[in-house]
Design an enzyme around this catalytic site. Structure first.
Site, PDB file in Angstrom:
ATOM      1  N   ARG A 101      -9.540  -0.580  13.043  1.00 36.08           N
ATOM      2  CA  ARG A 101      -8.225   0.199  14.055  1.00 36.08           C
ATOM      3  C   ARG A 101      -7.927   1.925  12.441  1.00 36.08           C
ATOM      4  O   ARG A 101      -7.904   2.718  12.989  1.00 36.08           O
ATOM      5  CB  ARG A 101      -7.217   0.009  13.448  1.00 36.08           C
ATOM      6  CG  ARG A 101      -6.745  -0.724  14.703  1.00 36.08           C
ATOM      7  CD  ARG A 101      -5.119  -1.446  15.585  1.00 36.08           C
ATOM      8  NE  ARG A 101      -4.825  -1.863  16.880  1.00 36.08           N
ATOM      9  CZ  ARG A 101      -4.335  -3.049  16.956  1.00 36.08           C
ATOM     10  NH1 ARG A 101      -3.030  -3.150  16.189  1.00 36.08           N
ATOM     11  NH2 ARG A 101      -3.256  -3.192  18.369  1.00 36.08           N
TER      12      ARG A 101
ATOM     13  N   LYS B  40      -0.582 -16.421  30.361  1.00 43.07           N
ATOM     14  CA  LYS B  40       0.394 -16.609  31.496  1.00 43.07           C
ATOM     15  C   LYS B  40       0.398 -15.283  32.910  1.00 43.07           C
ATOM     16  O   LYS B  40       0.275 -13.956  32.731  1.00 43.07           O
ATOM     17  CB  LYS B  40       1.914 -15.800  31.106  1.00 43.07           C
ATOM     18  CG  LYS B  40       2.416 -16.797  29.820  1.00 43.07           C
ATOM     19  CD  LYS B  40       3.631 -16.423  29.326  1.00 43.07           C
ATOM     20  CE  LYS B  40       4.145 -17.716  28.139  1.00 43.07           C
ATOM     21  NZ  LYS B  40       5.422 -17.438  27.179  1.00 43.07           N
TER      22      LYS B  40
ATOM     23  N   GLY C 100      -7.136  -6.685  21.861  1.00 45.86           N
ATOM     24  CA  GLY C 100      -6.463  -7.857  21.306  1.00 45.86           C
ATOM     25  C   GLY C 100      -8.150  -8.515  20.977  1.00 45.86           C
ATOM     26  O   GLY C 100      -8.872  -8.053  20.889  1.00 45.86           O
TER      27      GLY C 100
ATOM     28  N   GLY D 269      -1.984  -4.336  23.941  1.00 47.08           N
ATOM     29  CA  GLY D 269      -0.367  -4.114  25.172  1.00 47.08           C
ATOM     30  C   GLY D 269      -0.274  -3.006  25.915  1.00 47.08           C
ATOM     31  O   GLY D 269      -0.047  -2.658  26.964  1.00 47.08           O
TER      32      GLY D 269
END
Length: 408
Positions: A36, A213, A365, A388
């Site tokens: 980053r 999930k 991620g 995200g």
């Protein structure tokens, strides 16, 4: 389309530059992945070369709204200084008299870095929560006003936080109406690749989704079913789908309340939603533990922890013919061998597709970490800095932090 830093002349102007320098640190406060920081360099260098007076701001970690040396941006300042080959003036806070004086004293081509924005609770107060409480609303506004006064230009180059309504991302540029508010090169690049993948992909368009999930991916699955030719499912969330299809999945992670939803998605998707045909299972998650490949069912005391060899070959075949591939989240318990083989296989298959001219996008991620570990980062078309944020963008959500900026 939003205005970019190429639309500005910043000579002699104080540029408030929001970056995402939220890099991982080890227990010795050493940076373990500086991607980053490196991704921020083109924007920083361009503005410095243009004579801008840069005030850099970012968050790091979750310090819960108060100063915590474990989350200081000092290691970031040191690494940024190494990459720019110049010392970085690191400030002890992000607001206050000393910060205001330092910002006002900057000369053309100079820069400073504010301390972690999340050392102040007001940075992360959600707008909805603030509206319910005048005191919180005032706190957030006062904090944002202090930041907004520092700059004559606002630049958002923090894609990984664009889906948040944090004070520095939304309220600050909102308060800077009338002053230039634009995006940097990183956000511009993210919007280009992710935007084109969703709105005008070369086909076949294949999306690879993993993670724990179904609930975390429900929105993006529904959205991508209207856009993708194929969605390949992996990770723990695959077992909710498999269980919904009446397969015995042992102690694999399952969301019982989403079984009906998973079943209806499979009916709606038909053959566009592809599930694992075998799994690597074990009784516990630990490196080198006893494991087995399960096809028709997973034994009662075992749990699926990675896609199996037949699934790897199936997915590799589908990816080999794809022209656009978007990947978000690992296929198994990445980082714990032997349950990382599926994830590394997807990375390898995507690299091979890139070589054949496909557009390959890795959604940040753990997926980005896997590509790095496999040594394949340079063989992807684009690696997103926002896990995200990229997921919500693919879902089709609007980002208030971008909407508030100046249109081209």
């Amino acid at each position: 389309m939003k205005k970019t830093i190429d639309d500005l002349k910043v000579q002699g102007l104080r540029v408030l530059l929001r970056l995402d320098l939220n890099v991982p640190l080890d227990d010795r406060q050493q940076i373990t992945d500086d991607r980053r920081i490196r991704e921020a360099l083109p924007t920083v260098k361009h503005l410095l070369e243009g004579g801008g007076r840069l005030i850099l701001m970012s968050h790091l970690g979750r310090p819960e709204g108060k100063p915590n040396p474990e989350f200081s941006l000092k290691p970031v300042a040191a690494r940024l200084g190494e990459l720019l080959q110049r010392p970085i003036r690191m400030l002890p806070d992000c607001v206050g008299d000393e910060v205001a004086r330092t910002a006002a004293s900057l000369k053309d081509g100079e820069l400073c870095l504010l301390e972690n924005l999340r050392f102040h609770e007001a940075e992360t107060i959600a707008d909805k929560k603030a509206k319910d409480s005048p005191a919180l609303q005032q706190s957030k506004r006062a904090f944002a006003e202090s930041l907004a006064k520092l700059g004559e230009v606002y630049v958002n180059d923090a894609f990984g936080t664009c889906h948040r309504d944090n004070a520095s991302m939304f309220t600050v540029p909102q308060l800077m109406q009338g002053r230039p508010r634009v995006v940097g090169y990183l956000v511009q690049k993210e919007l280009k690749f992710l935007g084109e993948a969703v709105s005008n992909p070369q086909r076949p368009f294949v999306c690879v989704l993993g993670g724990a999930k179904v609930s975390d991916k429900l929105g993006v699955i529904r959205s991508l079913l209207t856009k993708c030719d194929t969605i390949l499912i992996g990770g723990a969330m695959a077992y909710t789908f498999l269980a919904a299809g009446k397969m015995a999945v042992g102690k694999s992670r399952v969301e019982p309340d989403l079984m009906d939803t998973a079943r209806s998605l499979m009916v709606e998707a038909k053959n566009r939603l592809v599930l694992p045909v075998d799994s690597v299972a074990a009784k516990e998650i630990s490196a080198g533990t006893a494991h087995q490949v399960c096809e028709s069912a997973i034994p009662p005391d075992w749990m699926g922890l990675d896609i199996g060899p037949k699934t790897i070959e199936n997915y590799r075949g589908i990816l080999s013919t794809a022209r656009t591939i978007v990947w978000n989240a690992p296929m198994g318990v990445f980082g714990v061998p032997p349950f990382d083989k599926g994830t590394l296989a997807v990375a390898s298959a995507m690299a091979a597709s890139t070589a054949k001219g496909a557009t390959t996008i890795v959604g940040g991620g753990d997926s980005a970490a896997a590509v790095d570990q496999a040594g394949l980062a340079e063989r992807m078309t684009h690696i997103s800095t926002g896990g995200g944020a990229s997921l919500e963008f693919l879902e089709g959500k609007r980002f208030a932090a971008l909407d508030v900026l100046d249109d081209a």
